[in-house]
Design a protein around this motif. Structure first.
Motif, PDB file in Angstrom:
ATOM      1  N   LEU A  33       0.825  -1.208   0.000  1.00  0.00           N
ATOM      2  CA  LEU A  33       0.000   0.000   0.000  1.00  0.00           C
ATOM      3  C   LEU A  33       0.860   1.259   0.000  1.00  0.00           C
ATOM      4  O   LEU A  33       0.577   2.210  -0.739  1.00  0.00           O
ATOM      5  N   ILE A  34       1.916   1.256   0.801  1.00  0.00           N
ATOM      6  CA  ILE A  34       2.835   2.404   0.830  1.00  0.00           C
ATOM      7  C   ILE A  34       3.499   2.581  -0.535  1.00  0.00           C
ATOM      8  O   ILE A  34       3.632   3.705  -1.034  1.00  0.00           O
ATOM      9  N   GLY A  35       3.916   1.488  -1.160  1.00  0.00           N
ATOM     10  CA  GLY A  35       4.513   1.555  -2.499  1.00  0.00           C
ATOM     11  C   GLY A  35       3.534   2.086  -3.529  1.00  0.00           C
ATOM     12  O   GLY A  35       3.902   2.885  -4.394  1.00  0.00           O
ATOM     13  N   PHE A  36       2.278   1.660  -3.437  1.00  0.00           N
ATOM     14  CA  PHE A  36       1.258   2.140  -4.368  1.00  0.00           C
ATOM     15  C   PHE A  36       1.052   3.646  -4.229  1.00  0.00           C
ATOM     16  O   PHE A  36       1.049   4.377  -5.224  1.00  0.00           O
ATOM     17  N   PHE A  37       0.898   4.126  -2.988  1.00  0.00           N
ATOM     18  CA  PHE A  37       0.676   5.555  -2.792  1.00  0.00           C
ATOM     19  C   PHE A  37       1.910   6.382  -3.139  1.00  0.00           C
ATOM     20  O   PHE A  37       1.788   7.504  -3.634  1.00  0.00           O
ATOM     21  N   THR A  38       3.089   5.836  -2.905  1.00  0.00           N
ATOM     22  CA  THR A  38       4.310   6.526  -3.326  1.00  0.00           C
ATOM     23  C   THR A  38       4.334   6.641  -4.849  1.00  0.00           C
ATOM     24  O   THR A  38       4.707   7.688  -5.392  1.00  0.00           O
ATOM     25  N   GLY A  39       3.931   5.583  -5.535  1.00  0.00           N
ATOM     26  CA  GLY A  39       3.834   5.630  -6.996  1.00  0.00           C
ATOM     27  C   GLY A  39       2.830   6.662  -7.472  1.00  0.00           C
ATOM     28  O   GLY A  39       3.067   7.356  -8.461  1.00  0.00           O
ATOM     29  N   ILE A  40       1.718   6.804  -6.771  1.00  0.00           N
ATOM     30  CA  ILE A  40       0.715   7.811  -7.125  1.00  0.00           C
ATOM     31  C   ILE A  40       1.290   9.218  -6.972  1.00  0.00           C
ATOM     32  O   ILE A  40       1.086  10.082  -7.832  1.00  0.00           O
ATOM     33  N   ILE A  41       2.013   9.457  -5.890  1.00  0.00           N
ATOM     34  CA  ILE A  41       2.598  10.787  -5.657  1.00  0.00           C
ATOM     35  C   ILE A  41       3.654  11.107  -6.714  1.00  0.00           C
ATOM     36  O   ILE A  41       3.676  12.209  -7.267  1.00  0.00           O
ATOM     37  N   VAL A  42       4.506  10.134  -7.008  1.00  0.00           N
ATOM     38  CA  VAL A  42       5.528  10.343  -8.042  1.00  0.00           C
ATOM     39  C   VAL A  42       4.867  10.589  -9.395  1.00  0.00           C
ATOM     40  O   VAL A  42       5.298  11.449 -10.166  1.00  0.00           O
ATOM     41  N   THR A  43       3.797   9.861  -9.674  1.00  0.00           N
ATOM     42  CA  THR A  43       3.063  10.062 -10.925  1.00  0.00           C
ATOM     43  C   THR A  43       2.493  11.466 -11.014  1.00  0.00           C
ATOM     44  O   THR A  43       2.555  12.102 -12.070  1.00  0.00           O
TER      45      THR A  43
END
Length: 65
Positions: A33-43
């Motif tokens: 979940l943390i990786g997913f949200f980090t990916g969203i922020i980077v996106t």
């Protein structure tokens, strides 16, 4: 158009993959979940940069005509 797809998909996929690797190493599902949200922020930041670059190109083309 494919540039935009890479700007969106790759950071999210890398975030999920890294989260999955950490989940297996530490036996904790919150890393996915943390990786997913980090990916969203980077996106979000990459799309902002992408739009800003294309806006400059668009404004440059208008000044020439």
């Amino acid at each position: 158009m494919i540039d935009l797809a890479f700007e969106i998909v790759l950071p999210i996929a890398f975030g999920i993959i890294i989260g999955y690797i950490l989940k297996n190493a530490y036996s904790n599902n919150c890393f996915v979940l943390i990786g997913f949200f980090t990916g969203i922020i980077v996106t979000a930041f990459r799309i902002y940069k992408f739009m800003k670059k294309h806006q400059k190109q668009l404004n440059g083309n208008k000044k020439r005509t």
